[in-house]
Scaffold this motif. Structure first.
Motif, mmCIF file in Angstrom:
data_model
loop_
_atom_site.group_PDB
_atom_site.id
_atom_site.type_symbol
_atom_site.label_atom_id
_atom_site.label_comp_id
_atom_site.label_asym_id
_atom_site.label_seq_id
_atom_site.Cartn_x
_atom_site.Cartn_y
_atom_site.Cartn_z
ATOM 1 N N ALA A 141 66.415 -6.648 81.671
ATOM 2 C CA ALA A 141 65.917 -7.471 80.570
ATOM 3 C C ALA A 141 65.537 -8.888 80.983
ATOM 4 N N ALA A 142 66.214 -9.469 81.985
ATOM 5 C CA ALA A 142 65.952 -10.860 82.376
ATOM 6 C C ALA A 142 64.761 -11.003 83.318
ATOM 7 N N SER A 143 64.144 -9.915 83.691
ATOM 8 C CA SER A 143 63.064 -9.939 84.675
ATOM 9 C C SER A 143 61.781 -10.547 84.131
ATOM 10 N N GLY A 144 61.176 -11.421 84.921
ATOM 11 C CA GLY A 144 59.876 -11.983 84.563
ATOM 12 C C GLY A 144 58.778 -10.942 84.641
ATOM 13 N N THR A 145 58.916 -9.997 85.579
ATOM 14 C CA THR A 145 57.934 -8.922 85.708
ATOM 15 C C THR A 145 57.943 -8.052 84.451
ATOM 16 N N ARG A 146 59.135 -7.712 83.991
ATOM 17 C CA ARG A 146 59.250 -6.925 82.757
ATOM 18 C C ARG A 146 58.658 -7.681 81.576
ATOM 19 N N ASP A 147 58.983 -8.952 81.464
ATOM 20 C CA ASP A 147 58.463 -9.758 80.360
ATOM 21 C C ASP A 147 56.937 -9.760 80.376
ATOM 22 N N GLY A 148 56.366 -9.975 81.571
ATOM 23 C CA GLY A 148 54.912 -10.000 81.694
ATOM 24 C C GLY A 148 54.287 -8.659 81.343
ATOM 25 N N PHE A 149 54.861 -7.584 81.882
ATOM 26 C CA PHE A 149 54.344 -6.242 81.630
ATOM 27 C C PHE A 149 54.404 -5.899 80.146
ATOM 28 N N GLU A 150 55.548 -6.115 79.524
ATOM 29 C CA GLU A 150 55.717 -5.724 78.121
ATOM 30 C C GLU A 150 54.878 -6.588 77.179
ATOM 31 N N ILE A 186 51.914 -8.004 77.945
ATOM 32 C CA ILE A 186 50.508 -7.632 78.110
ATOM 33 C C ILE A 186 50.209 -6.258 77.507
ATOM 34 N N THR A 187 51.141 -5.320 77.642
ATOM 35 C CA THR A 187 50.917 -3.966 77.125
ATOM 36 C C THR A 187 51.379 -3.812 75.672
ATOM 37 N N ASP A 188 51.896 -4.891 75.097
ATOM 38 C CA ASP A 188 52.377 -4.901 73.711
ATOM 39 C C ASP A 188 53.451 -3.834 73.486
ATOM 40 N N THR A 189 54.411 -3.805 74.404
ATOM 41 C CA THR A 189 55.492 -2.813 74.311
ATOM 42 C C THR A 189 56.875 -3.460 74.244
ATOM 43 N N LYS A 190 56.937 -4.751 73.927
ATOM 44 C CA LYS A 190 58.230 -5.439 73.899
ATOM 45 C C LYS A 190 59.194 -4.789 72.919
ATOM 46 N N GLU A 191 60.389 -4.514 73.453
ATOM 47 C CA GLU A 191 61.466 -3.902 72.677
ATOM 48 C C GLU A 191 61.113 -2.509 72.151
ATOM 49 N N LYS A 192 60.094 -1.905 72.769
ATOM 50 C CA LYS A 192 59.708 -0.540 72.389
ATOM 51 C C LYS A 192 59.839 0.437 73.558
ATOM 52 N N CYS A 193 60.054 -0.095 74.748
ATOM 53 C CA CYS A 193 60.055 0.757 75.942
ATOM 54 C C CYS A 193 61.284 1.662 75.998
ATOM 55 N N LYS A 194 61.065 2.841 76.521
ATOM 56 C CA LYS A 194 62.147 3.805 76.700
ATOM 57 C C LYS A 194 62.244 4.129 78.193
ATOM 58 N N TYR A 195 63.066 3.348 78.871
ATOM 59 C CA TYR A 195 63.182 3.460 80.319
ATOM 60 C C TYR A 195 64.151 4.568 80.725
ATOM 61 N N SER A 196 63.780 5.270 81.796
ATOM 62 C CA SER A 196 64.720 6.207 82.419
ATOM 63 C C SER A 196 65.721 5.425 83.258
ATOM 64 N N GLN A 197 65.219 4.349 83.905
ATOM 65 C CA GLN A 197 66.062 3.470 84.718
ATOM 66 C C GLN A 197 65.585 2.040 84.593
ATOM 67 N N GLU A 198 66.521 1.103 84.524
ATOM 68 C CA GLU A 198 66.214 -0.326 84.528
ATOM 69 C C GLU A 198 66.851 -0.927 85.781
ATOM 70 N N LEU A 199 66.029 -1.438 86.675
ATOM 71 C CA LEU A 199 66.499 -1.879 87.989
ATOM 72 C C LEU A 199 66.429 -3.393 88.122
ATOM 73 N N THR A 200 67.197 -3.913 89.080
ATOM 74 C CA THR A 200 67.380 -5.372 89.159
ATOM 75 C C THR A 200 66.452 -6.102 90.124
ATOM 76 N N SER A 201 65.581 -5.384 90.816
ATOM 77 C CA SER A 201 64.656 -6.080 91.718
ATOM 78 C C SER A 201 63.381 -5.283 91.904
ATOM 79 N N THR A 202 62.334 -5.977 92.315
ATOM 80 C CA THR A 202 61.053 -5.341 92.623
ATOM 81 C C THR A 202 61.224 -4.301 93.721
ATOM 82 N N GLY A 203 62.014 -4.652 94.740
ATOM 83 C CA GLY A 203 62.246 -3.729 95.850
ATOM 84 C C GLY A 203 62.885 -2.428 95.401
ATOM 85 N N ASP A 204 63.817 -2.524 94.447
ATOM 86 C CA ASP A 204 64.472 -1.317 93.913
ATOM 87 C C ASP A 204 63.481 -0.425 93.176
ATOM 88 N N VAL A 205 62.568 -1.041 92.416
ATOM 89 C CA VAL A 205 61.556 -0.265 91.689
ATOM 90 C C VAL A 205 60.665 0.487 92.678
#
Length: 292
Positions: A175-184, A186-205
């Motif tokens: 949730a604290a990720s700037g990448t997630r904030d930017g993605f959601e 731009i795609t108008d999906t804030k608080e609507k996403c249904k993630y299989s996994q939420e990871l803590t770094s770009t490298g992990d993704v």
């Protein structure tokens, strides 16, 4: 007796002359040393002899950009150490607000509340957020609408977007990720996403998507490698050129965050100026981002 007195007077005159000459030489050397110090001081102001530590904290997506800039800056200022703590944009913003780092790193813009709390952002680069899949995935292009439907759970199988039959594994950031904030945003999906996994770094993704043929994720363009495949969005591939001309729509700012009213230390100020100066553009580009 007269001859002896004359000799003594002559010797005294010579001694006084020698002392005066010596004093004159001492004054000249002192003036020269002062001149050298002044010259050295001017050189130091230009960045010659800075010393100390600059602590940066925040976005994992900015790792390459801040890494290249830090390395170049430290080569020019060998007595300064720039440290980087990859905690995520939200944590970096919080750290600079609390004074536990010199400069925060955020791959999203500050909120109105963060600005009103006394923080300022300075954009040093623009980054594309690439949509990534496993290299064995046959899908090459998705529309913004398809991406939004995948992330909100309305499209759940790759065959529905031109791929092979397989359940889509939706990978995102915490949730604290700037990448997630930017993605959601731009795609108008804030608080609507249904993630299989939420990871803590770009490298992990990137690592997770690389290891799962049915996964999809988003990651900084600056961090991509050949273990994953980036796909086109609305027929536009993510690249430095398409981010720069705005044709690739999923993009965000890379920002330095500072606290209003708190003067940066000399090395921190020098590093900030370096990151925002004209010399930074080449290193930003080298890191895969677009200079502002």
């Amino acid at each position: 007796m007269k001859k002896k007195l004359f000799s003594l007077l002559l010797l005294s005159a010579l001694t006084v002359s020698t002392v005066l000459t010596g004093c004159g030489q001492g004054s000249t050397k002192k003036a020269d040393a002062s001149s050298d110090t002044g010259s050295k001081s001017s050189s130091n102001k230009a960045g010659g002899d800075l010393s100390g530590t600059v602590a940066t904290d925040g976005s994992t997506s900015m790792e390459k950009v801040i890494g290249y800039l830090s390395e170049a800056f430290m080569q020019e200022n060998p007595n300064v150490k720039v440290t980087y703590n990859p905690t995520g944009s939200g944590s970096g913003i919080e750290a600079v607000g609390k004074g536990s780092c010199d400069i925060g790193l955020a791959s999203r813009d500050l909120t109105d509340d963060e600005k009103s709390s006394g923080l300022t952002q300075t954009t040093i680069a623009i980054d594309g957020i690439a949509m990534i899949v496993n290299p064995n995935n046959g899908v090459e292009n998705l529309s913004m609408d398809q991406i939004a439907q995948i992330y909100t759970g309305k499209i759940t199988n790759w065959k529905d977007v031109g791929g092979s039959d397989g359940k889509i594994v939706v990978i995102g950031r915490e949730a604290a990720s700037g990448t997630r904030d930017g993605f959601e945003t731009i795609t108008d999906t804030k608080e609507k996403c249904k993630y299989s996994q939420e990871l803590t770094s770009t490298g992990d993704v990137i690592q997770t998507v690389a290891g799962n043929p049915n996964a999809i994720g988003y990651a900084s363009l600056a961090d991509l490698n050949d273990t994953v495949k980036s796909i086109k969005v609305d027929d536009v591939a993510p690249s430095e050129d398409t981010v720069k001309d705005g044709s690739y729509k999923i993009q965000r700012n890379f920002n330095l965050i500072t606290k209003d009213g708190k003067e940066l230390s000399a090395p921190a100020k020098a590093f900030f100026n370096y990151c925002t100066g004209s010399d930074a553009a080449a290193y930003v580009s080298k890191a895969g981002a677009v200079s502002k």
